[in-house]
Structures are given as C-alpha cells and as structure tokens.
Design a protein around this motif. Sequence first.
Motif, short mmCIF file in Angstrom:
data_model
loop_
_atom_site.label_atom_id
_atom_site.label_comp_id
_atom_site.label_asym_id
_atom_site.label_seq_id
_atom_site.Cartn_x
_atom_site.Cartn_y
_atom_site.Cartn_z
N THR A 1 0.96 -1.10 0.11
CA THR A 1 0.11 -0.24 -0.02
C THR A 1 0.53 1.31 -0.18
O THR A 1 1.53 1.01 0.22
N THR B 1 -8.53 -7.00 1.52
CA THR B 1 -7.74 -6.48 2.48
C THR B 1 -8.57 -6.79 3.94
O THR B 1 -9.90 -6.28 4.00
N SER C 1 -7.71 -10.48 7.50
CA SER C 1 -7.53 -10.62 5.99
C SER C 1 -5.99 -11.60 6.25
O SER C 1 -5.20 -10.83 6.41
N VAL D 1 -3.21 -10.84 0.44
CA VAL D 1 -3.06 -10.33 -0.42
C VAL D 1 -1.32 -10.09 -0.62
O VAL D 1 -0.94 -9.91 -1.57
N SER E 1 -4.03 -8.84 8.32
CA SER E 1 -4.50 -7.72 8.74
C SER E 1 -5.21 -7.60 9.77
O SER E 1 -6.22 -8.32 9.42
N VAL F 1 -1.16 -3.78 10.76
CA VAL F 1 -1.13 -5.08 9.31
C VAL F 1 0.20 -5.80 10.01
O VAL F 1 1.46 -5.12 9.85
#
Length: 246
Positions: free
Chosen positions: A126, A137, A189, A193, A199, A217
């Motif tokens: 990000t 996310t 999550s 990703v 996260s 995260v």
Amino acid sequence: MAPGKSVTSKVLALLDAFTPGTPELTLSELARRSGVSLPTAHRRAQELLEWGALERSANGSFHIGLRLWEVASLAPRGLALREAAMPFLEDLYEVSRENVQLAVREGLELVFVERIAGRHAVPVLTRVGGRFALHATGVGLVLLAHAPSDVQESVLAAPLQSYTPKTVTNPMRLREILAAVRRNGYAVSDGQVTLDALSVAAPIKGPTGVVAAVSLVVRAETAQPTALAPLVMAAARGISRALTVP
C-alpha cells in the motif's frame, strides 16, 4: 479519445495517464496514454507546467507536480479524517510497532489516506493515495461490509481478483465473511494480499455511518488476531469520537 471532448476532459486524461507504475512520461507517451493528439498534449502540458500540476525531470519527461498534491490534500474526506485520526494512529503504532493504515471507500475500491510504516514490520503493497480492491484487505472488508447494498452487490457480481491462494473470491463465502465483520466489529485478512501478512481492521464511524477503516498489518506467522482486535477497535472508537464531537 473521441472527437469533441472538452478541454477539461483532455486535461484530466493527461493527468490520468500517470500511474504508480508509470510516474514519469515523455510527451509522446503522455499523448498516447491519454488519447489526445501530440500538439494538444503539448499545449495542455505546458499549461499544467505553468500552474504546477506537472513538473519536468532533468531528462525532459513529465511527472505530477507538487501543486496538485497541495490541492488534493484539501479534500475534506482526506484532510479532516487524517487530522482527527493521526493521534490515534500514532498511539496504535507506538503500542504495536507494526504497519498502521487508514482507508476510505471510493466507489468500488478503497483509497489509502494515511499509513505509518514500521521499520521492521512486514512489507506491504500500500501507499498513501493508492487504490486497492475491497474484497482482499482488512480495511477493504470493513468498508465493504458497511457499504450500501448496491455497492456490495456490484463488487460481488464482478470478477474478484486473486492475489494469493488464500484470497477469497467465492461470492457466497465472501458474504459470510462480511456478515461476520458486521457481527464481530472487526475484520481479519490472513494472507489474502501477500502470504506473509495479516491485517486486522475496524470501522470508523462519522455522523452518517461508517466513513473509514483503520488496520494493523503484521507478520502472519506471528499474528494473534484476537489480541490485536481490541487495540484496533479502540483506535477506531477514538477516531470516531474525534469525528463526531464538535
């Protein structure tokens, strides 16, 4: 670009030609990517240079100018939210030393409006001002879970990109996850990703409902979501109060 487009549309097309992957463009590249003629691109680029929306590098290519960033920073959803959130984001970083992120929904995507990167934290994809899909996310799941039903249906009906083998792309499974987010008050999550990152995110509420989401995260291999959730939810509540108290 089709004939008859306004000058404003052409200027916006020139600015839209820049992306994170192509932050610097020659005049011919700018014309080709924006769909305007080379002479038009030259005229409009010169005007943007004079105003400060574009700048030129030593090699003569163009990149976004600082003046455009100054104007963009005045966007109410960015400026007011960041000012209210920053003390709580900093507190969250101090107690965790992990990546802290703040995001809002823009249409069918999310936009990161602030982040604090931990020096030794897991790398993340990000960046401030960057867009990302809502379904993968932690902040995206929170924003999607609290989005209007037509937004949810549009996201679920579209092809869902898979970033890792753990990315949830099944609409029925995603509906279950969104319901759990609303029920539990936070989202997790795990490896959706990048496989090494997890996260935990929580919703930030304003006078009209959920307006943003905040997340931590961390490295997936050492993460304890149930221990992180209270920290993130406390930060979200603090930001919510700051947004709603006159």
